[in-house]
Design a protein around this motif. Structure first.
Motif, short mmCIF file in Angstrom:
data_model
loop_
_atom_site.label_atom_id
_atom_site.label_comp_id
_atom_site.label_asym_id
_atom_site.label_seq_id
_atom_site.Cartn_x
_atom_site.Cartn_y
_atom_site.Cartn_z
N ASN A 154 0.84 -1.20 0.00
CA ASN A 154 0.00 0.00 0.00
C ASN A 154 0.88 1.25 0.00
N HIS A 160 -2.64 4.32 -5.35
CA HIS A 160 -3.96 4.06 -4.77
C HIS A 160 -4.59 5.33 -4.18
N HIS A 165 -8.36 7.55 -1.68
CA HIS A 165 -8.37 8.77 -0.87
C HIS A 165 -8.75 10.00 -1.71
N VAL A 288 -7.30 9.13 6.62
CA VAL A 288 -6.68 8.46 5.47
C VAL A 288 -6.25 7.04 5.87
N ASP A 292 -7.25 3.21 4.47
CA ASP A 292 -6.30 2.14 4.15
C ASP A 292 -6.59 0.88 4.96
FE LIG Z 1 -3.36 5.07 1.51
#
Ligand SMILES: [Fe+2]
Ligand code: FES
Length: 348
Positions: A154, A160, A165, A288, A292
């Protein structure tokens, strides 16, 4: 995907402000660890499993002299993990606890869960910004029910941000801008330069910038579990040194089974006394990270229920993540073959 953990490497074990004169249990690479401070203020970490009948020592007591007593049958241990006595008999039982190499620096307690003779401080990243008076930062730890490699991927593939986000740090420019990847021994780095782009909401608010902006991302993975990201944002046309500088440190520390401690620190070198901004940035960081965590936990279920499944499809932006994955797999293979010499030293 690997589920075993490299132990011959540094992991973020705790923040300094988490550990005091109370006993703190934390699982690290499937090992139970008990952290505490000795009377002189130094931190110690011992295996949290009594050699008598395996009761957790973190449920015991620490006296003013730094002697830790197991609260099941009373074995007593010094700060080195050596048994110094037991109430039932005059002679000392032969028992010692495993004590882990630690480095406490810049408010971070680093732990080496593997062979102590291999613990090498030069492998640690530079973190002086965490205590530099020209910087301010927030930090903490978030529990993650997913294997640490998913978190590693990640962080090494920030593409991503565009999709996961979109209301904070991501927009189309991130996924549209390719990365450069560098590999130095076990170390993997990447960089992405976004020029003349729209500012994502977090940066607009954080830096008081309006579009267009230039945005830089430079990430470094110190395997097996440390990641440092340098972020710079500037109004387009502004020289980079005059821009806004932020840094993010992640400690991706395998806990027990497929669970991970997701340690984070977010720092900046501007408006360092602006508490409102600090609060805003901390809230955003946690929001954030929660996005994740939700994604990685959903992904973990899919990997765990499909261990020998179809080969994954990959694209160019996966390169750093794939290199990171490979670096960890190689470290594990070396460790299992008894060859654990580190392949990269931190630059000065
Ligand atoms: Fe992230
Ligand atoms: S289990 Fe610790 S003294 Fe018995």
């Amino acid at each position: 995907m690997l589920t075993q953990h490299v132990r011959n490497g540094w992991y973020l074990g705790a923040w300094s402000d988490e550990i005091g004169r109370t006993l703190t249990q934390r699982w690290i690479t499937d090992l139970p660890v008990c952290f505490y401070r000795l009377p002189d203020g130094t931190v110690t970490a011992i295996e949290d499993r009594c050699p008598h009948r395996k009761y957790p020592l973190s449920l015991g007591h620490l006296d003013d002299e730094g002697i830790l007593q197991c609260d099941y049958h009373g074995y007593r241990f010094d700060g080195q993990g050596v048994c110094v006595g037991v109430a039932e008999q005059a002679d000392r039982p032969k028992a010692a606890l495993r004590r882990f190499p630690l480095v406490e620096r810049d408010g971070v307690i680093w732990i080496w869960p593997g062979a102590p003779e291999l613990a090498d401080e030069s492998l640690l990243p530079e973190t002086s910004w965490l205590t530099d008076p020209d910087w301010t930062h927030v930090h903490g730890v978030v529990p993650l029910k997913a294997r640490h490699l998913l978190l590693l991927e990640n962080l090494l593939d920030l593409t991503h941000e565009t999709f996961l986000h979109p209301t904070s740090i991501g927009n189309a420019a991130v996924a549209a801008t390719p990365i450069d990847v560098t590999v130095d021994g076990d170390r993997v780095g990447f960089s992405r330069r976004m020029v003349g782009i729209e500012a994502p909401p977090f940066y607009e608010k954080s830096c008081g910038l309006t579009s267009p902006v230039d945005r830089w991302q430079d990430g470094d993975f110190y395997p097996p579990g440390i990641f440092v990201l340098n972020i710079r944002v500037a109004a387009t046309g502004t020289e980079e040194p005059e821009g806004f500088h932020m840094k993010v440190l992640y400690g991706m520390t395998p806990a027990r089974g497929n669970e991970t401690h997701d340690f984070y620190a977010l720092g900046r070198d501007y408006l360092i006394h602006d508490e409102e901004l600090t609060k805003f940035q901390h809230e955003q960081q946690l929001a954030v990270m929660q996005e994740d965590v939700d994604a990685l936990e959903a992904q973990e279920v899919m990997y765990a229920t499909d261990p020998g499944g179809k080969a994954e499809s990959s694209i160019r932006s996966d390169l750093a993540a794939l290199r990171g994955r490979r670096a960890v797999a190689k470290m594990l293979a070396r460790e299992q073959q008894g060859d654990s010499a580190p392949r990269t030293r931190a630059s000065a």
